[in-house]
Design an enzyme around this catalytic site. Structure first.
Site, PDB file in Angstrom:
ATOM      1  N   ARG A 192       5.583  10.229  74.846  1.00 49.82           N
ATOM      2  CA  ARG A 192       6.914  10.249  74.244  1.00 49.82           C
ATOM      3  C   ARG A 192       7.354   8.886  73.735  1.00 49.82           C
ATOM      4  NH1 ARG A 192      12.803  10.542  76.975  1.00 49.82           N
ATOM      5  NH2 ARG A 192      13.995  11.277  75.183  1.00 49.82           N
ATOM      6  N   CYS A 251       5.950  11.411  68.858  1.00 50.84           N
ATOM      7  CA  CYS A 251       5.404  11.806  70.156  1.00 50.84           C
ATOM      8  C   CYS A 251       4.034  12.415  69.915  1.00 50.84           C
ATOM      9  CB  CYS A 251       6.297  12.836  70.859  1.00 50.84           C
ATOM     10  SG  CYS A 251       7.977  12.270  71.235  1.00 50.84           S
ATOM     11  N   ASP A 261      16.894  17.179  71.833  1.00 52.28           N
ATOM     12  CA  ASP A 261      16.639  18.408  71.083  1.00 52.28           C
ATOM     13  C   ASP A 261      15.484  19.213  71.664  1.00 52.28           C
ATOM     14  OD1 ASP A 261      14.798  16.535  70.326  1.00 52.28           O
ATOM     15  OD2 ASP A 261      15.137  16.703  68.171  1.00 52.28           O
ATOM     16  N   ASN A 289       6.936  17.771  69.618  1.00 51.03           N
ATOM     17  CA  ASN A 289       6.921  16.549  68.819  1.00 51.03           C
ATOM     18  C   ASN A 289       7.749  16.814  67.575  1.00 51.03           C
ATOM     19  OD1 ASN A 289       6.266  14.184  67.387  1.00 51.03           O
ATOM     20  ND2 ASN A 289       4.409  15.110  66.543  1.00 51.03           N
ATOM     21  N   GLY A 290       8.842  16.065  67.381  1.00 45.86           N
ATOM     22  CA  GLY A 290       9.629  16.292  66.182  1.00 45.86           C
ATOM     23  C   GLY A 290      11.085  15.903  66.329  1.00 45.86           C
ATOM     24  N   SER A 311      13.142   6.122  55.401  1.00 48.06           N
ATOM     25  CA  SER A 311      12.430   5.737  54.188  1.00 48.06           C
ATOM     26  C   SER A 311      12.558   6.829  53.134  1.00 48.06           C
ATOM     27  CB  SER A 311      10.955   5.471  54.486  1.00 48.06           C
ATOM     28  OG  SER A 311      10.254   6.673  54.708  1.00 48.06           O
ATOM     29  N   GLY A 312      12.365   6.454  51.890  1.00 46.46           N
ATOM     30  CA  GLY A 312      12.382   7.410  50.786  1.00 46.46           C
ATOM     31  C   GLY A 312      10.951   7.783  50.440  1.00 46.46           C
ATOM     32  N   VAL A 337      13.904   8.473  71.464  1.00 41.77           N
ATOM     33  CA  VAL A 337      14.874   8.214  70.401  1.00 41.77           C
ATOM     34  C   VAL A 337      16.249   8.742  70.795  1.00 41.77           C
ATOM     35  CG1 VAL A 337      15.478   8.687  67.998  1.00 41.77           C
ATOM     36  CG2 VAL A 337      13.086   8.242  68.611  1.00 41.77           C
TER      37      VAL A 337
END
Length: 523
Positions: free
Chosen positions: A51, A2, A103, A78-79, A393-394, A54
């Site tokens: 936004r 976001c 959240d 944002n997060g 992802s790693g 998710v």
């Protein structure tokens, strides 16, 4: 994921700022949130938000305003908060009545209930601002590792902040200027940069692990978290089990999504572990036990995990071994995907496509970055976005577990410059010396290195090898890892939401693992 944008002035007003200006500033970050956008403004505060949906796609529109015990709070955020469910339960016991499952609402009520202590309770990656109407102040906070960006500048009595530099520069009274220190940082450090500096003159960034308030008296920022040095008392078997638990627990927390999710599988250890754990969790979630006697599984396609690996055109023919990449991972990725049974896709980036995206990659970051590494990532993400919105992802496991050469080659760490920059003067001589001032610039950046090195917390009784490892981790986390996380945020947010597990794990419960291995001394 976001974008956030705010303009605040409690001494005068923000009413003189045209809505068209605000919209144009916000539009520069539209790629970060293509699903929804919104704004809030009164005499003193302007909040705008883009936004990418998710969680709770229908009800998470921002800015979000809530009323608790007669007081009104408005948030832009944002997060992602990984302990949101636990906090939700705790907040309900405090009298909060939730209206959504996102959240964002958890974060704003956390501030309403716990005030400035809320950031210490959050487990996740975030950058947010909350307007506290009763106090006539705005509370600001950034996550512990700085995954989510938070740039700002002061224009007289007005605070202007945004997720990206380009949004601030779009303000008609903010000029894109770079002074000598900015030039030196670009020429000697790029793609790294100081974690509290936006390179452009007068554009700063809230440091990782900092929070604070802006009110009629101005901006005040404080540190609420930092890495500390401890003595390690756990036995080896206990460390292994704790690591296993913290890693798998953090991966499980990243799998919560109301939109299609996949993994990036390079064939290296980090992405292989993530994909394996994610596949197991996804498969187990599709099968529900029935009183321990039998099980009911959802249709097969609901338990299949999609994975992606990436390669350059001609890489198999021209691959060259280096200390950073001793061997190619491509074959390992395909083998593991077949072994796990993921729906695997190998994406290949052609040379012309990578070249065509070089300028786009720089614009995405607002600064010069990692050239073809950045442009290829943009290409890959655009292809992944055709089927998925979220990817795991790693990233940054080398910073946590000592995977780079400078962790075990003391001569790389003991010189007077950052160990990952082999020839700091290679770029400066492309520029006129009267402009670049190379000697002053090199001395300036060397001092930055020494200051950062000296800030590392140490234990007097530890061995020299442990001290070296600790300093290597400190520098890697503060500089190298921050750059990789910033790249993840800016590049993938051009296309989709990438959750970098090894960074997110570290930011959440895996910080404990970092402490166990590198910020603790073995007895």
């Amino acid at each position: 994921m976001c974008s956030i944008l705010g303009i605040i002035n409690f001494k005068d007003t923000t009413l003189d700022i045209a809505q068209e200006v605000l919209n144009e500033m916000n539009k520069t970050m539209g790629h970060r949130g293509p699903d929804q956008n919104g704004f809030f403004r009164n005499n003193y505060v302007c909040f705008l938000h883009n936004r990418l949906s998710v969680i709770d796609v229908e009800n998470g529109l921002q800015p979000m305003t809530v009323n608790f015990e007669g007081k009104v709070y408005t948030i832009i955020y944002n997060g992602e908060i990984y302990n949101a469910d636990d906090l939700r339960k705790e907040l309900i016991s405090c009298g909060v009545h939730f209206k959504t499952h996102c959240d964002t609402e958890v974060v704003v009520y956390s501030y309403a209930v716990w005030g400035k202590n809320c950031s210490e309770k959050l487990n996740g990656i975030y950058a947010f601002a909350i307007y506290d109407a009763s106090k006539e102040q705005v509370y600001l906070s950034r996550d512990r590792m700085g995954v989510k960006p938070f740039f700002y500048t002061m224009l007289g009595n007005t605070l202007i902040f945004a997720s990206e530099i380009k949004a601030i520069l779009k303000h008609p009274q903010i000029n894109a200027e770079i002074d000598s220190e900015g030039i030196w940082q670009l020429l000697y450090l790029s793609p790294m940069r100081p974690f509290n500096n936006g390179i452009f003159k007068n554009i700063l960034e809230i440091s990782p692990g900092y929070h604070g308030t802006f009110d009629i008296n101005g901006l005040n920022l404080y540190k609420y978290w930092t890495l500390k040095a401890y003595i390690l008392e756990d036995k080896e078997n206990d460390i292994i089990e704790k690591t296993r638990f913290l890693l798998t627990d953090a991966i499980h927390k990243q799998l919560v999504s109301d939109v299609p999710l996949c993994t990036f599988l390079s064939g290296g250890l980090d992405s292989s572990v993530i994909t394996s754990v994610a596949k197991s969790k996804k498969q187990n979630s599709a099968c529900n036990s029935n009183d321990g006697e039998s099980s009911h599984c959802s249709p097969e396609n609901e338990s299949i995990l999609s994975s992606y690996s990436f390669e350059y055109e001609g890489n198999k023919t021209h691959f060259t071994q280096t200390s950073f990449q001793p061997e190619s991972d491509d074959d390992y990725a395909v083998w593991l995907a077949n072994y796990l049974g993921t729906k695997h896709t190998v994406l290949t980036a052609g040379q012309q496509k990578i070249a065509d995206l070089l300028q786009t990659a720089v614009k995405a970051r607002d600064l010069p970055g990692m050239a073809d590494i950045d442009s290829s990532l943009l290409f890959y993400c655009s292809e992944v976005k055709k089927r998925h919105t979220v990817a795991l992802s790693g990233e940054c496991s080398d910073e946590i577990f000592g995977g780079y050469p400078w962790f075990y080659r003391a001569e790389m760490l003991n010189r007077d410059f950052f160990p990952w920059i082999h020839d700091p003067e290679s770029r400066v001589f492309f520029f006129n010396s009267d402009f670049a001032k190379p000697k002053q610039g090199l001395d300036f950046v060397k001092q930055m290195y020494l200051d950062s090195k000296n800030e590392c917390p140490l234990i007097k009784s530890e061995s020299q090898s442990m001290r070296t490892s600790r300093i290597a981790t400190w520098l890697s986390v503060k500089w190298f890892m921050s750059s990789l996380l910033e790249r993840k945020d800016t590049k993938e947010n051009q296309i989709l939401n990438i959750i970098s597990i090894c960074s997110s794990v570290m930011i959440t419960s895996f910080i404990k693992v970092l402490a166990m291995f590198f910020f603790c001394s073995v007895l």
